[in-house]
Scaffold this motif. Structure first.
Motif, short mmCIF file in Angstrom:
data_model
loop_
_atom_site.label_atom_id
_atom_site.label_comp_id
_atom_site.label_asym_id
_atom_site.label_seq_id
_atom_site.Cartn_x
_atom_site.Cartn_y
_atom_site.Cartn_z
N ASN A 45 1.33 7.21 -11.59
CA ASN A 45 2.84 6.79 -11.45
C ASN A 45 3.38 7.13 -10.16
O ASN A 45 4.15 6.38 -9.52
CB ASN A 45 3.66 7.02 -12.71
CG ASN A 45 3.16 6.49 -14.05
OD1 ASN A 45 2.67 5.54 -13.85
ND2 ASN A 45 3.34 7.18 -15.10
N CYS A 46 3.39 8.18 -9.92
CA CYS A 46 3.94 9.03 -8.39
C CYS A 46 3.19 7.96 -7.17
O CYS A 46 4.09 7.58 -6.48
CB CYS A 46 3.50 10.50 -8.38
SG CYS A 46 4.22 10.93 -6.80
N PHE A 47 1.88 7.43 -7.43
CA PHE A 47 1.25 6.83 -6.16
C PHE A 47 2.06 5.45 -6.33
O PHE A 47 2.34 4.89 -5.35
CB PHE A 47 -0.07 6.63 -6.53
CG PHE A 47 -0.77 5.72 -5.78
CD1 PHE A 47 -1.15 6.44 -4.11
CD2 PHE A 47 -1.04 4.41 -5.54
CE1 PHE A 47 -1.47 5.57 -3.04
CE2 PHE A 47 -1.67 3.81 -4.67
CZ PHE A 47 -1.97 4.40 -3.33
N TYR A 48 2.44 4.89 -7.57
CA TYR A 48 3.07 3.52 -7.47
C TYR A 48 4.52 3.64 -6.92
O TYR A 48 5.04 2.74 -6.10
CB TYR A 48 3.19 2.99 -9.02
CG TYR A 48 1.91 2.22 -9.49
CD1 TYR A 48 1.82 0.99 -8.98
CD2 TYR A 48 0.91 2.82 -10.14
CE1 TYR A 48 0.85 0.00 -9.21
CE2 TYR A 48 -0.11 1.94 -10.58
CZ TYR A 48 -0.23 0.87 -10.21
OH TYR A 48 -1.52 -0.17 -10.50
N SER A 49 5.19 4.85 -7.51
CA SER A 49 6.46 4.91 -6.98
C SER A 49 6.81 5.48 -5.71
O SER A 49 7.70 4.69 -4.76
CB SER A 49 7.26 5.76 -7.83
OG SER A 49 7.23 5.48 -9.35
N GLU A 50 5.95 6.29 -5.14
CA GLU A 50 6.22 6.77 -3.68
C GLU A 50 5.46 5.87 -2.70
O GLU A 50 5.96 5.98 -1.63
CB GLU A 50 5.69 8.22 -3.72
CG GLU A 50 6.46 9.02 -4.70
CD GLU A 50 7.86 9.15 -4.48
OE1 GLU A 50 8.35 9.40 -3.23
OE2 GLU A 50 8.88 9.23 -5.25
N ILE A 51 4.38 5.47 -3.17
CA ILE A 51 3.48 4.88 -1.82
C ILE A 51 3.70 3.06 -2.12
O ILE A 51 4.12 2.69 -1.08
CB ILE A 51 1.99 5.14 -2.13
CG1 ILE A 51 1.81 6.60 -2.24
CG2 ILE A 51 1.20 4.55 -0.86
CD1 ILE A 51 2.61 7.45 -0.88
N ILE A 52 3.05 2.74 -3.12
CA ILE A 52 3.28 1.15 -3.39
C ILE A 52 4.54 0.78 -3.18
O ILE A 52 4.83 -0.20 -2.62
CB ILE A 52 2.59 0.89 -4.59
CG1 ILE A 52 0.95 1.19 -4.60
CG2 ILE A 52 2.75 -0.79 -5.01
CD1 ILE A 52 0.42 0.88 -5.91
N GLU A 53 5.74 1.16 -3.79
CA GLU A 53 6.89 0.60 -3.99
C GLU A 53 7.77 0.99 -2.47
O GLU A 53 8.34 0.17 -1.83
CB GLU A 53 7.73 1.11 -5.08
CG GLU A 53 7.13 0.55 -6.35
CD GLU A 53 8.21 1.18 -7.34
OE1 GLU A 53 8.17 0.25 -8.60
OE2 GLU A 53 8.99 1.86 -7.36
N LYS A 54 7.73 2.30 -2.31
CA LYS A 54 8.45 2.65 -0.99
C LYS A 54 7.80 2.45 0.36
O LYS A 54 8.61 2.22 1.39
CB LYS A 54 8.87 4.40 -1.07
CG LYS A 54 9.73 4.54 -2.22
CD LYS A 54 10.15 5.96 -2.76
CE LYS A 54 11.10 6.27 -3.50
NZ LYS A 54 11.31 7.59 -3.56
#
Length: 601
Positions: A344-353
Motif C-alpha cells: 500500500n505504501c508503494f501505491y501511495s508514495e510511488i504510484i500516486e505521488k
C-alpha cells in the motif's frame, strides 16, 4: 463452505480425532457446544497448548493471549476476549479458540481472524439481539466484498452453533438467508490496465531509484515476480526460508522449497504441521532471490527470506506505528500485515505521488460507482492474494490438466475452484495481448519498451514475437500491405499469409484507409478464435473427470485428452501473438495519424 454444522439437529462445532483400534486408526466425530461446566477440560487443553508453545504467553483467566505459529514459533499474534457483556461471552470465545487450536488444528492466522470477526459481531449485535441485525450487523457485513462476506458469515455460523444465547437462532436464519441471496462469486481481480501499470511502474521505478529505496520495496518485487508464476498463498510467501531456493547441478535445474500451510490429511495435521513442496523455477527467479540475499547479507542469521530488520530500517514512522502491535510480538519476522503495508505504501508514495496515477481499493469500487464517481482512469490496487489467481490462470492457459494444477496450487480438489479461476482467463489473455502489442510496437519504432509483460511468457512466445518484428532489414518488394524483406522470396515464407510472416514490415507510410479496415477486421476474427480456444480449454478442463479423461485419485490423465489440451494451448499462444501483431499495427497507425493531426494544428 460447509453449513451442515448449523443445519443438523446436533448443532455445534464438529471435531474429528483418530482413535487406535488394533493396527488401524478410526476417525471419531464429536459435536462440541459451549458448556460452562466444561471449564476444567478447557483449562487442561490450555495447558497442553501452552506446553506446545502454540499459546506463547498469557494465563487462562487473562483477557489477552499471545499465539504462536505452530510451524514457526517466532510468528506471533494477539487475541483479546474481554466484552462488556459479562464473563460468559468471554469464556465462550476462549473455549472456541481452544477448540480451533487444539481439536481442529487451525492456524494462528485463521484463529486470530475468526476471533476478531466474532468479537466485532458480539459488540455490534449487543450479544445476538435481533433488533440490531439490520442497522448494525447486516450493514457491517455489506461493507465487505461478497467473498469476504461469505467467509465471515461461515465463521459466525460456526460460533452461533457453538454458543447459543439470546436470539442466536434468529441470527442463524438471517445469515443463511443472506447466503442464499446469490451464489458465491469468483474473486474479482483488478482490470488488466491496472495490472499492467503496476508491473510497469514497479519495474521502471526499481531500475532507476536509489539503492535504499530499492531495498525497501524489494519484498514487493519478490512477491510479484514469484507468486504471479507459482501459485502460493500470501502466508506461504512470507514464510519462505532464507535457503528456500537451490540449484541441482545433477539435473541442471533450479528449485524453490515452499512450506505449505494448508494440510489436508487429519493425521498429518496431528503429527506434523509442516509440509514442504519442491517446485522447479527458472534461473531468473533464482537470481532475483540470490540478489536480495546479497543485499541483506548483514542480516544473514535470520530464518526467513524476507528481512524484518531491513524493513524496520527503511519503513516510515507512520507505517511502523500502523503495524506496531504486530511488531511488538514479532521482532524477527516480516509478516503479512507489514508486507500489505509495504504494498500500500508503494501505491501511495510511488504510484500516486511520483507517477501521478490515481488508485482505488478494490472494495471501494462498488460504493464509488453508486455515488457516481468516475473510476475509469483509476488504477485498482492489487491485493496480496490476487497473484495466486493470476498464476493459476497462467497454468490453465498452458494446457495443464486439473491434477497438475491442483498439485502446484496445493488444492485438495481443484475442480471446486476451476470455474472461479477460469472466470479470469479472458482478461488475463487481453492483458498478455496488450503487453505484447506494446513491445512489438516499441521495437518496430526503435523505442524502449513501453510496458514489460506482467507474466513470464513461455520462451516460444518471446522468440516467435521477436522473429515477427525484424524491421531493420531492407525492403525488397511490396506484398499486400507490407514491405517484404526476404531476399529468397518465396522460399523463406514461413506463414500462409503475409500478414503474420516474420519477413514483413507494415507500410505505415501508406495512408490507405482500407488497409486499416482490413487489419481491424482480421483482428476481430482472431479475437473470435481466441474466445473459441479459451472456451474449449475452460470447458474441457472443468469436465475432464466427468468424461473419464482424468482420475483425480491416481493422477492418471488420458493421453489423447492431454494432447487436446496442449494443442488448444499452443493454438491459443499462436493466436495471442497474431492478435498482438495486429494490435501493434493498429497502434502504429494511430500514433502516425495523431502525429499528422498535431502537425496540421
Amino acid at each position: 463452505m460447509n453449513l451442515n454444522v448449523v443445519k443438523s439437529k446436533k448443532t455445534g462445532i464438529k471435531v474429528v480425532s483418530l482413535s487406535k483400534y488394533g493396527e488401524f486408526k478410526i476417525p471419531i466425530e464429536q459435536i462440541l457446544k459451549f458448556d460452562v461446566n466444561d471449564i476444567q477440560i478447557y483449562k487442561q487443553k490450555f495447558i497442553s497448548l501452552s506446553r506446545k508453545g502454540i499459546i506463547y504467553s498469557g494465563e487462562f483467566n487473562d483477557n489477552r493471549w499471545i499465539l504462536s505459529n505452530a510451524e514457526d514459533f517466532e510468528q506471533r499474534s494477539r487475541v483479546e476476549f474481554e466484552t462488556p457483556f459479562g464473563k460468559e461471552p468471554c469464556l465462550a470465545l476462549k473455549f472456541y479458540t481452544i477448540v480451533k487450536l487444539e481439536d481442529q488444528y487451525a492456524t494462528m492466522g485463521f484463529v486470530k481472524k475468526s476471533v476478531h470477526h466474532i468479537y466485532k459481531f458480539i459488540i455490534l449485535s449487543k450479544l445476538f439481539r435481533v433488533e440490531y441485525w439490520n442497522n448494525n450487523v447486516k450493514s457491517w457485513l455489506l461493507k465487505y466484498s461478497r467473498s469476504t462476506q461469505r467467509d465471515i458469515m461461515s465463521i459466525l455460523l460456526e460460533f452461533l452453533s457453538f454458543y447459543s444465547v439470546n436470539d442466536s437462532e434468529q441470527y442463524i436464519e438471517n445469515i443463511l438467508k443472506m447466503l442464499r441471496v446469490e451464489p458465491p462469486t469468483p474473486r474479482k481481480l483488478p482490470n488488466y490496465r491496472s495490472i499492467i501499470w503496476f508491473d510497469f511502474i514497479l519495474d521502471h521505478y526499481l531500475q532507476q531509484c536509489k539503492e535504499a529505496d530499492k531495498l525497501k520495496y524489494f519484498p514487493v518485487l519478490l512477491w510479484w515476480i514469484i507468486t504471479k508464476i507459482i501459485p502460493m498463498r500470501p502466508i506461504e510467501f512470507v514464510s519462505l526460508r532464507i535457503n528456500c531456493c537451490e540449484y541441482d547441478s545433477n539435473q541442471g535445474k533450479y528449485f524453490l522449497n515452499i512450506i505449505r500451510r494448508k494440510v489436508f490429511s487429519l493425521e498429518k495435521k496431528m503429527n506434523s504441521r509442516e509440509v514442504t513442496q519442491r517446485l522447479q523455477i527458472d534461473k531468473g527467479i533464482y537470481n532475483l532471490i540470490e540478489e536480495y540475499k546479497v543485499c541483506t547479507q548483514d542480516d544473514s542469521d535470520r530464518k526467513y527470506l524476507l528481512s524484518y530488520k531491513k524493513y524496520n530500517d527503511s519503513i516510515e514512522l507512520k507505517a511502523v506505528q500502523k503495524s506496531a502491535n504486530t511488531q511488538k510480538y514479532n521482532p524477527h519476522v516480516l509478516n503479512l500485515t507489514q508486507l500489505r503495508d509495504l504494498l500500500n505504501c508503494f501505491y501511495s508514495e510511488i504510484i500516486e505521488k511520483q507517477y501521478n496515477k490515481e488508485t482505488i481499493i478494490k472494495s471501494h469500487l462498488r460504493e464509488a460507482k453508486k455515488i457516481g464517481d468516475d473510476v475509469t482512469d483509476k488504477l485498482v490496487r492489487l491485493q496480496l492474494g490476487d497473484t495466486r489467481h493470476l498464476s493459476i490462470c497462467y497454468l490453465l492457459l498452458q494446457g495443464h490438466n486439473p491434477k497438475t494444477i491442483a498439485e502446484m496450487a496445493w488444492h485438495d480438489d481443484i475442480n471446486k475452484h476451476l470455474n472461479g479461476y477460469s472466470f479470469h482467463t479472458p482478461e488475463f489473455v487481453d492483458a498478455n495481448i496488450h503487453v505484447l502489442a506494446q513491445k512489438i510496437k516499441s521495437m518496430h519504432l526503435d523505442k524502449c519498451n513501453v510496458v514489460n509483460s506482467f507474466l513470464e511468457e513461455p520462451e516460444f512466445i518471446v522468440q516467435r514475437a521477436l522473429e515477427m518484428i525484424k524491421g531493420s532489414k531492407e525492403i525488397q518488394r511490396n506484398v499486400e500491405d507490407f514491405g517484404c524483406t526476404s531476399k529468397k522470396f518465396p522460399y523463406e515464407c514461413n506463414e500462409r499469409r503475409c500478414l503474420y510472416c516474420a519477413q514483413n514490415v507494415l507500410l505505415t507510410d501508406n495512408n490507405d484507409i482500407e488497409q486499416e479496415i482490413r487489419i481491424k477486421a482480421e483482428s476481430e476474427k482472431i479475437q473470435e478464435d481466441i474466445k473459441r480456444q479459451l472456451d474449449f480449454i475452460r470447458c474441457f478442463t472443468e469436465n475432464m473427470t466427468d468424461i473419464g479423461a482424468l482420475d483425480l485419485k491416481t493422477g492418471a490423465c488420458d493421453v489423447e485428452a492431454q494432447e487436446k489440451l496442449e494443442t488448444a494451448s499452443n493454438n491459443l499462444k499462436t493466436r495471442i501473438i497474431q492478435k498482438a501483431l495486429l494490435e501493434s499495427y493498429i497502434l502504429q497507425k494511430d500514433e502516425k495519424n495523431r502525429g499528422i493531426n498535431d502537425a496540421k494544428q
